[in-house]
Scaffold this active site. Sequence first.
Site, PDB file in Angstrom:
ATOM      1  N   LYS A 104      -9.307  11.266   7.809  1.00 30.73           N
ATOM      2  CA  LYS A 104      -9.416  11.047   6.362  1.00 30.73           C
ATOM      3  C   LYS A 104      -9.831  12.359   5.689  1.00 30.73           C
ATOM      4  O   LYS A 104      -9.412  12.639   4.568  1.00 30.73           O
ATOM      5  CB  LYS A 104     -10.421   9.937   6.022  1.00 30.73           C
ATOM      6  CG  LYS A 104     -10.025   8.527   6.380  1.00 30.73           C
ATOM      7  CD  LYS A 104      -8.795   8.002   5.684  1.00 30.73           C
ATOM      8  CE  LYS A 104      -8.994   7.511   4.287  1.00 30.73           C
ATOM      9  NZ  LYS A 104      -7.733   6.915   3.716  1.00 30.73           N
ATOM     10  N   TYR A 138     -11.017   8.126  12.684  1.00 28.23           N
ATOM     11  CA  TYR A 138     -10.612   7.678  11.346  1.00 28.23           C
ATOM     12  C   TYR A 138     -11.164   8.662  10.304  1.00 28.23           C
ATOM     13  O   TYR A 138     -10.421   9.199   9.480  1.00 28.23           O
ATOM     14  CB  TYR A 138     -11.146   6.254  11.115  1.00 28.23           C
ATOM     15  CG  TYR A 138     -11.122   5.792   9.676  1.00 28.23           C
ATOM     16  CD1 TYR A 138      -9.949   5.347   9.098  1.00 28.23           C
ATOM     17  CD2 TYR A 138     -12.281   5.813   8.889  1.00 28.23           C
ATOM     18  CE1 TYR A 138      -9.925   4.928   7.765  1.00 28.23           C
ATOM     19  CE2 TYR A 138     -12.263   5.396   7.572  1.00 28.23           C
ATOM     20  CZ  TYR A 138     -11.082   4.956   7.020  1.00 28.23           C
ATOM     21  OH  TYR A 138     -11.070   4.540   5.691  1.00 28.23           O
TER      22      TYR A 138
HETATM   23  N1  NAD Z   1     -11.738  -1.164   3.470  1.00 29.14           N
HETATM   24  C1  NAD Z   1     -12.674  -0.281   3.182  1.00 29.14           C
HETATM   25  O1  NAD Z   1     -13.867  -0.559   3.224  1.00 29.14           O
HETATM   26  C2  NAD Z   1     -12.272   1.105   2.755  1.00 29.14           C
HETATM   27  C3  NAD Z   1     -13.266   1.942   2.258  1.00 29.14           C
HETATM   28  C4  NAD Z   1     -12.911   3.225   1.867  1.00 29.14           C
HETATM   29  C5  NAD Z   1     -11.600   3.647   1.935  1.00 29.14           C
HETATM   30  N2  NAD Z   1     -10.648   2.813   2.419  1.00 29.14           N
HETATM   31  C6  NAD Z   1      -9.261   3.279   2.449  1.00 29.14           C
HETATM   32  O2  NAD Z   1      -8.508   2.402   1.622  1.00 29.14           O
HETATM   33  C7  NAD Z   1      -7.162   2.342   2.076  1.00 29.14           C
HETATM   34  C8  NAD Z   1      -6.737   0.888   2.196  1.00 29.14           C
HETATM   35  O3  NAD Z   1      -7.570   0.248   3.134  1.00 29.14           O
HETATM   36  P1  NAD Z   1      -7.500  -1.324   3.367  1.00 29.14           P
HETATM   37  O4  NAD Z   1      -8.879  -1.750   3.671  1.00 29.14           O
HETATM   38  O5  NAD Z   1      -6.737  -1.971   2.282  1.00 29.14           O
HETATM   39  O6  NAD Z   1      -6.661  -1.365   4.732  1.00 29.14           O
HETATM   40  P2  NAD Z   1      -5.495  -2.346   5.201  1.00 29.14           P
HETATM   41  O7  NAD Z   1      -5.381  -2.168   6.669  1.00 29.14           O
HETATM   42  O8  NAD Z   1      -5.688  -3.710   4.668  1.00 29.14           O
HETATM   43  O9  NAD Z   1      -4.207  -1.729   4.496  1.00 29.14           O
HETATM   44  C9  NAD Z   1      -3.556  -0.583   4.966  1.00 29.14           C
HETATM   45  C10 NAD Z   1      -2.050  -0.792   4.819  1.00 29.14           C
HETATM   46  O10 NAD Z   1      -1.391   0.392   5.279  1.00 29.14           O
HETATM   47  C11 NAD Z   1      -0.222  -0.016   5.972  1.00 29.14           C
HETATM   48  N3  NAD Z   1       0.188   1.048   6.882  1.00 29.14           N
HETATM   49  C12 NAD Z   1      -0.472   1.495   7.995  1.00 29.14           C
HETATM   50  N4  NAD Z   1       0.236   2.447   8.606  1.00 29.14           N
HETATM   51  C13 NAD Z   1       1.359   2.625   7.880  1.00 29.14           C
HETATM   52  C14 NAD Z   1       2.497   3.484   8.023  1.00 29.14           C
HETATM   53  N5  NAD Z   1       2.618   4.305   9.052  1.00 29.14           N
HETATM   54  N6  NAD Z   1       3.471   3.421   7.079  1.00 29.14           N
HETATM   55  C15 NAD Z   1       3.377   2.545   6.044  1.00 29.14           C
HETATM   56  N7  NAD Z   1       2.329   1.711   5.873  1.00 29.14           N
HETATM   57  C16 NAD Z   1       1.333   1.749   6.768  1.00 29.14           C
HETATM   58  C17 NAD Z   1      -0.628  -1.276   6.711  1.00 29.14           C
HETATM   59  O11 NAD Z   1       0.496  -2.042   7.086  1.00 29.14           O
HETATM   60  C18 NAD Z   1      -1.511  -1.960   5.668  1.00 29.14           C
HETATM   61  O12 NAD Z   1      -0.762  -2.861   4.871  1.00 29.14           O
HETATM   62  C19 NAD Z   1      -7.117   3.132   3.385  1.00 29.14           C
HETATM   63  O13 NAD Z   1      -6.620   4.421   3.126  1.00 29.14           O
HETATM   64  C20 NAD Z   1      -8.572   3.234   3.796  1.00 29.14           C
HETATM   65  O14 NAD Z   1      -8.814   4.410   4.514  1.00 29.14           O
HETATM   66  C21 NAD Z   1     -10.946   1.541   2.831  1.00 29.14           C
HETATM   67  C1  LIG Z   2     -23.539  -4.359  12.355  1.00 26.08           C
HETATM   68  C2  LIG Z   2     -22.346  -5.198  12.152  1.00 26.08           C
HETATM   69  C3  LIG Z   2     -21.558  -5.632  13.340  1.00 26.08           C
HETATM   70  C4  LIG Z   2     -22.009  -5.556  10.926  1.00 26.08           C
HETATM   71  C5  LIG Z   2     -20.710  -6.202  10.573  1.00 26.08           C
HETATM   72  C6  LIG Z   2     -20.091  -5.584   9.361  1.00 26.08           C
HETATM   73  C7  LIG Z   2     -19.362  -4.279   9.670  1.00 26.08           C
HETATM   74  C8  LIG Z   2     -18.096  -4.656  10.413  1.00 26.08           C
HETATM   75  C9  LIG Z   2     -19.094  -3.533   8.358  1.00 26.08           C
HETATM   76  C10 LIG Z   2     -20.404  -3.075   7.700  1.00 26.08           C
HETATM   77  C11 LIG Z   2     -20.121  -1.776   6.962  1.00 26.08           C
HETATM   78  C12 LIG Z   2     -18.612  -1.704   6.996  1.00 26.08           C
HETATM   79  C13 LIG Z   2     -17.915  -0.434   6.660  1.00 26.08           C
HETATM   80  C14 LIG Z   2     -16.647  -0.151   7.209  1.00 26.08           C
HETATM   81  C15 LIG Z   2     -16.040  -1.062   8.236  1.00 26.08           C
HETATM   82  C16 LIG Z   2     -16.736  -2.422   8.371  1.00 26.08           C
HETATM   83  C17 LIG Z   2     -18.247  -2.250   8.381  1.00 26.08           C
HETATM   84  C18 LIG Z   2     -18.679  -1.331   9.519  1.00 26.08           C
HETATM   85  C19 LIG Z   2     -15.930   1.152   6.915  1.00 26.08           C
HETATM   86  C20 LIG Z   2     -16.250   2.087   8.069  1.00 26.08           C
HETATM   87  C21 LIG Z   2     -14.399   0.959   6.862  1.00 26.08           C
HETATM   88  C22 LIG Z   2     -13.681   2.261   6.534  1.00 26.08           C
HETATM   89  C23 LIG Z   2     -14.167   2.809   5.214  1.00 26.08           C
HETATM   90  O1  LIG Z   2     -13.522   4.008   4.880  1.00 26.08           O
HETATM   91  C24 LIG Z   2     -15.677   3.040   5.232  1.00 26.08           C
HETATM   92  C25 LIG Z   2     -16.123   3.543   3.853  1.00 26.08           C
HETATM   93  O2  LIG Z   2     -16.424   4.720   3.662  1.00 26.08           O
HETATM   94  O3  LIG Z   2     -16.169   2.762   2.916  1.00 26.08           O
HETATM   95  C26 LIG Z   2     -16.403   1.705   5.549  1.00 26.08           C
HETATM   96  C27 LIG Z   2     -17.909   1.819   5.525  1.00 26.08           C
HETATM   97  C28 LIG Z   2     -18.552   0.447   5.641  1.00 26.08           C
END
Ligand code: NAD
Ligand SMILES: CC(C)=CCC[C@@H](C)[C@H]1CC[C@H]2C3=C(CC[C@]12C)[C@@]1(C)CC[C@H](O)[C@@H](C(=O)O)[C@@H]1CC3
Length: 339
Positions: free
Chosen positions: A142, A138
């Site tokens: 990214k 991932y």
């Molecule tokens: N959740 C976090 O903690 C976090 C932190 C940092 C960055 N991000 C980034 O934020 C963005 C949104 O994350 P999120 O947590 O809302 O995820 P999410 O999984 O809830 O949303 C992602 C969406 O992308 C859609 N998608 C996936 N593949 C696709 C494709 N091929 N074509 C069209 N749509 C597609 C999915 O259907 C989904 O609705 C992502 O780019 C993720 O990398 C998330």
């Molecule tokens: C130890 C344990 C099982 C804790 C449960 C919570 C985790 C599932 C949660 C804690 C920090 C989170 C996190 C992400 C996913 C969910 C966690 C690991 C990301 C890796 C998701 C993708 C984003 O791009 C990352 C970011 O840079 O924000 C998230 C970092 C924190």
Amino acid sequence: MSSKRCTVIGGSGFLGRHLVERLVDRGYTVNVFDIRQAYELPGVTFHQGDLCDKQALLVALKDVSIVFHCASPAPGSDDRALFQRVNIDGTQTVIQACHEAGVQKLILTSSASVVFEGTDIKNGREDLPYAKKPIDYYTETKIQQEKLVLEACSKEKGFLTVAIRPHGIFGPRDPQLVPILVDTARRGKMKFIIGDGSNLVDFTYVENVVHGHILAAEHLKADSPLCGQAYHITNDEPVRFWDFMSQILVGLGYSAPRYHLPYTLVYGIALLLWLIALVLRPLIRIKPTFTPMRVALAGTHHYYSCTRAKKDMGYQPPVPLQEAIVRTVESYPHLQKGA
Ligand SMILES: NC(=O)c1ccc[n+]([C@@H]2O[C@H](COP(=O)([O-])OP(=O)(O)OC[C@H]3O[C@@H](n4cnc5c(N)ncnc54)[C@H](O)[C@@H]3O)[C@@H](O)[C@H]2O)c1
Ligand SMILES: CC(C)=CCC[C@@H](C)[C@H]1CC[C@H]2C3=C(CC[C@]12C)[C@@]1(C)CC[C@H](O)[C@@H](C(=O)O)[C@@H]1CC3
């Protein structure tokens, strides 16, 4: 072309839907492009399709001046080919489609994790180098995705790009952080604190992340410093990882983790389990809860400065951390203990 016509790619997702709702409130005309339609909202036009399909994208980008790209496969998926196809090849397709449709601005949702290698980051700034050894596919994709989008920025072509790097997004409807935490607690695995529990981390409320995206779109102009740059967007209130987790757990009626385990021991076990899962994959699919990535995130410092976003776009997180935690806990009545 109105400057308030936009398309949110990934608009059915957790962040995407919050972004769509806010954009509608602010008077934008919004298209959603996603592989699934998760909801309906007056004034929003849904286009179902895969972002790797340029022809499908072009329909959703017609007469649009701003594109928000916040689609990605779930970070927990271990599917290297899928990450490559969607985050790298698909993002190239998005850029190409933006050019062909005459889109003026592309705002990418990147991640602060693009600089994280599993070791401490304290108040990290955007000029930290990209991770040389990204902790998973991932993150690896990214990084490539962010590079593609920032390199595509061209004042000459009238196509401006910016990347938002949130960290640890949480809030109502999050399918990841709180549900995984509760599931782990329900299976009796949230009794332990990995390390001494003092590591500081950024968790960012979803509405603050949305605010950062909209500010970026509205400040991105040919003469602005945002062109081709990345911006950390956080709550600007680093918190102890285990205090944050404990507050959510206790708020939902579960016990807070209490017993300490050495970080290196847990990391070693997670690595071993990951290797075993890899070897056994042709026979049986095992999904360990404590992956090396999760253990690294749970046991190290990783918090980031958002000084650049404050300076260049006047960013301040609108929702403070404590209020964000309360709102989040209240939004998950179905995950309360005993529910
Ligand atoms: N959740 C976090 O903690 C976090 C932190 C940092 C960055 N991000 C980034 O934020 C963005 C949104 O994350 P999120 O947590 O809302 O995820 P999410 O999984 O809830 O949303 C992602 C969406 O992308 C859609 N998608 C996936 N593949 C696709 C494709 N091929 N074509 C069209 N749509 C597609 C999915 O259907 C989904 O609705 C992502 O780019 C993720 O990398 C998330
Ligand atoms: C130890 C344990 C099982 C804790 C449960 C919570 C985790 C599932 C949660 C804690 C920090 C989170 C996190 C992400 C996913 C969910 C966690 C690991 C990301 C890796 C998701 C993708 C984003 O791009 C990352 C970011 O840079 O924000 C998230 C970092 C924190």
